[in-house]
Every structure is written in C-alpha cells, then in structure tokens.
Design a protein around this motif. Structure first.
Motif, PDB file in Angstrom:
ATOM      1  N   SER A 184      14.294   0.654  -4.212  1.00 21.36           N
ATOM      2  CA  SER A 184      14.059   0.147  -2.935  1.00 21.36           C
ATOM      3  C   SER A 184      15.291   0.577  -1.986  1.00 21.36           C
ATOM      4  N   ALA A 185      16.437   1.139  -2.709  1.00 21.15           N
ATOM      5  CA  ALA A 185      17.663   1.326  -2.059  1.00 21.15           C
ATOM      6  C   ALA A 185      17.960   2.819  -1.461  1.00 21.15           C
ATOM      7  N   SER A 186      17.081   3.697  -1.905  1.00 23.07           N
ATOM      8  CA  SER A 186      17.132   4.878  -1.556  1.00 23.07           C
ATOM      9  C   SER A 186      15.899   5.905  -1.649  1.00 23.07           C
ATOM     10  N   SER A 208      13.620 -12.064  -5.533  1.00 19.60           N
ATOM     11  CA  SER A 208      13.021 -11.560  -6.632  1.00 19.60           C
ATOM     12  C   SER A 208      12.512  -9.979  -6.711  1.00 19.60           C
ATOM     13  N   PRO A 209      12.649  -9.192  -7.785  1.00 17.67           N
ATOM     14  CA  PRO A 209      12.450  -7.761  -7.505  1.00 17.67           C
ATOM     15  C   PRO A 209      11.198  -7.483  -6.855  1.00 17.67           C
ATOM     16  N   HIS A 210      10.205  -8.133  -7.323  1.00 15.40           N
ATOM     17  CA  HIS A 210       8.817  -7.833  -7.090  1.00 15.40           C
ATOM     18  C   HIS A 210       8.627  -7.747  -5.462  1.00 15.40           C
ATOM     19  N   LEU A 211       9.379  -8.652  -4.882  1.00  7.01           N
ATOM     20  CA  LEU A 211       9.341  -8.804  -3.222  1.00  7.01           C
ATOM     21  C   LEU A 211       9.939  -7.686  -2.606  1.00  7.01           C
ATOM     22  N   LEU A 212      10.385  -6.713  -3.568  1.00  2.00           N
ATOM     23  CA  LEU A 212      11.027  -5.287  -2.743  1.00  2.00           C
ATOM     24  C   LEU A 212      10.114  -4.308  -2.605  1.00  2.00           C
ATOM     25  N   ALA A 213       8.662  -4.748  -3.203  1.00  5.98           N
ATOM     26  CA  ALA A 213       7.667  -3.634  -3.183  1.00  5.98           C
ATOM     27  C   ALA A 213       7.568  -2.885  -1.971  1.00  5.98           C
ATOM     28  N   SER A 214       7.422  -3.803  -0.833  1.00  8.44           N
ATOM     29  CA  SER A 214       7.309  -3.007   0.422  1.00  8.44           C
ATOM     30  C   SER A 214       8.259  -1.838   0.954  1.00  8.44           C
ATOM     31  N   LYS A 215       9.569  -1.921   0.141  1.00 13.31           N
ATOM     32  CA  LYS A 215      10.560  -1.125   0.552  1.00 13.31           C
ATOM     33  C   LYS A 215      10.515   0.249  -0.431  1.00 13.31           C
ATOM     34  N   ILE A 216       9.628   0.282  -1.136  1.00 15.32           N
ATOM     35  CA  ILE A 216       9.545   1.425  -2.324  1.00 15.32           C
ATOM     36  C   ILE A 216       8.705   2.098  -2.108  1.00 15.32           C
ATOM     37  N   LYS A 217       9.061   3.627  -2.036  1.00 12.07           N
ATOM     38  CA  LYS A 217       8.159   4.728  -1.615  1.00 12.07           C
ATOM     39  C   LYS A 217       7.749   5.668  -3.046  1.00 12.07           C
ATOM     40  N   GLY A 218       8.524   5.462  -3.897  1.00 13.01           N
ATOM     41  CA  GLY A 218       8.351   6.372  -5.281  1.00 13.01           C
ATOM     42  C   GLY A 218       7.139   5.743  -6.276  1.00 13.01           C
ATOM     43  N   ARG A 219       6.710   6.562  -7.165  1.00 14.19           N
ATOM     44  CA  ARG A 219       5.676   6.084  -7.907  1.00 14.19           C
ATOM     45  C   ARG A 219       6.409   5.067  -9.311  1.00 14.19           C
TER      46      ARG A 219
END
Length: 297
Positions: A184-186, A208-219
C-alpha cells in the motif's frame, strides 16, 4: 511460527568478495557470504547496509551473476534475517530475481537475533520475551511504510535490477501484514505474497492490514495456514471480501493440513510434530513464482 507474537543507499562503495568468485559493485557492501551449495554458483550474495529514515539496516542482497532482473524484497518472520531467510533470497535469485532480505529489527539489533530457530520454545515465556521488544519498533506507526520506500530505493539503485519491471514483496508470519503495508506504500510494488501471515491480517482495529486494500494496486497471494484458520475461520473470508470490494486481483488459498510457519525449514517442533511441511511449502513456492512471472512485467 506462532502469530501470537504479533508486529537509499549511500554512494560510498566498499570492496568485498562474493562466494561465486565474481566481482560486483552493488554499493554499501560490508561483506560477502560463501555459498555451501554448488547449485548456487550462478548467484551472487552480498551483505549490504541500506539507509532508511530510521537508520542503517543490515541486509542480504542476492542476484543472478549476469543480467538485469525484477527486484524483490522479503519481510522475514519473527526470527528475522538468518540462514533460512538467506536461503529464500538465494532461491529467488536462482529463479531470476534480484532480492533484498533486510533485518526487520535493525532499529534495535543487528542480525541474527535468534541463532537457532529450531530450538525456540513458544511455550517458554523467556524465549517469547526475547522477540517481543524487537517487534515494538517495527510495529510503530509508519515504520514499515518508511522501510518500504527505502528498500524500493535500494533495489532501484542496483545495476542488477530491471527498473522497467515492477517490484515484488513477500512476507512470512509477521511479514504477512507487513507485506500489505508495503504494497500500500509504493506504486512500484506490482505483486505481494503472504505465507502463514497469521490472523493479524484482519483485526478489529482501525489500522488492520485488510483495510489497506483500497491503496493496493498490485496482485496479491495469501497462503493461509490450517492452524490459523482453525482459530479464526472468518479471517480468510473477510480478507477476500475486502480485496474484492477494492478490486484487488488476489487469491486467498487455505493450506488446510499445515501449521503456522510451515514454509520455514528451521521451525521448531510443535507438540511433537514438525511445523515445516516441505510438500506444501513447495506448492506455495510454485504459486509465488507464478505470481511474480505474471505480475512483475
């Protein structure tokens, strides 16, 4: 390993020798490690220091002897940078990646922090207390994200890294949640994998890590330990839902017969049974390589 324990690179070059009797100049090397396995002869392994916003991180850097390759960095389990996690770096490099394996506890102590993980007793408070203080600094707000930016910058500065490709990140045990923070950071992160990431992947806390999903672009790929699922069977479902809602391309796979930590060959026995499961670990490794082949393009 039990998730109950849950968590630039200077321009100055330093001369070093590498175990493959090759000469490299990857910057900031402080030593080289000699491989005991002839099959690794085409892999260069170097001890390096990585500059982060919080200090200098000791790490191991691996790459094929020739060419440029996608970069990957590894979040270790709670036992940190040691022979077993160096082995992961070496194996990835043999598969065609340039790999950084940092010491996650560099803020507190240089690696190794545990000399022999096979003798660690999770039921012994003395053993557990050796690791808990180390994890505090790593779990501080923003620490993993700052480290991620530094690790990506280090890889992008290496001549063996193909900067036209995305970077991969993988985590084991406590490294699973850290993988999600990294992803989610890069925007350089194109793929992430978590192996027996524990039930801290989904918590009832606002961070919680699962709440970062919207910031994740990779697979992403998640290999869930059977023992973790038995304790909290809803975690995998909540994780799938969060990733689907955020339109993250991801697979969450249950390894039903496994014990938390099954991918690490130096795990201790648990209740008289080995934690390490080579057949299932090899299956998970195959899934990892398939992920990287598809996503680090």
């Amino acid at each position: 390993m039990d998730d109950r324990l849950s968590h630039e690179h200077d321009d100055d070059g330093v001369s070093r020798r590498d175990f493959a009797v090759l000469s490299v100049a990857t910057g900031l090397a402080v030593g080289a490690v000699t491989s005991a396995n002839a099959a690794d002869a085409a892999v260069v392994e170097t001890d390096v220091m990585v500059k982060t916003p919080d200090g200098m991180c000791d790490a191991a850097y691996f790459h094929p002897a020739t060419g440029v390759h996608p970069g990957v960095f590894v979040w270790c389990d709670a036992f940190g940078l040691r022979a077993a996690t160096r082995g992961i770096g070496r194996r990835l490099a043999s598969a065609g990646y340039s790999v950084l394996v940092p010491n996650p506890y560099y803020r507190v102590q240089k690696a190794p922090v545990v000399e022999d993980a096979s003798k660690f007793d999770f039921n012994n408070p003395t053993d557990r207390n050796k690791l808990q203080p180390l994890m505090g600094a790593l779990s501080a707000p923003g620490a993993a994200e700052r480290d991620t930016v530094a690790y990506v910058a280090f890889l992008d500065a290496q001549k063996e890294v193909d900067k036209s490709k995305k970077i991969g990140v993988q985590g084991y045990c406590m490294g699973g949640p850290l993988m999600m923070r990294a992803a989610s950071a890069s925007e350089r992160i194109g793929a992430g994998a978590a192996f027996h990431g524990g039930n801290n992947l989904v918590t009832d806390k606002p961070d919680s890590p699962h709440l970062l999903a919207s910031k994740i672009k990779g697979r992403l790929y998640f290999a869930v330990a059977g023992s973790d699922d038995m304790r909290a069977p809803d975690v995998k479902d909540k994780l799938r839902t969060a990733l689907a809602d955020a339109h993250v391309q991801a697979e969450v796979e249950l390894y039903a017969t496994t014990i938390h930590g099954w991918c690490m060959p130096d795990m201790p026995m648990q209740d008289g049974h080995p934690i390490y499961n080579q057949a299932e670990a090899d299956k998970a490794w195959t899934k990892l390589l398939a992920l990287y082949k598809a996503a680090l393009a």
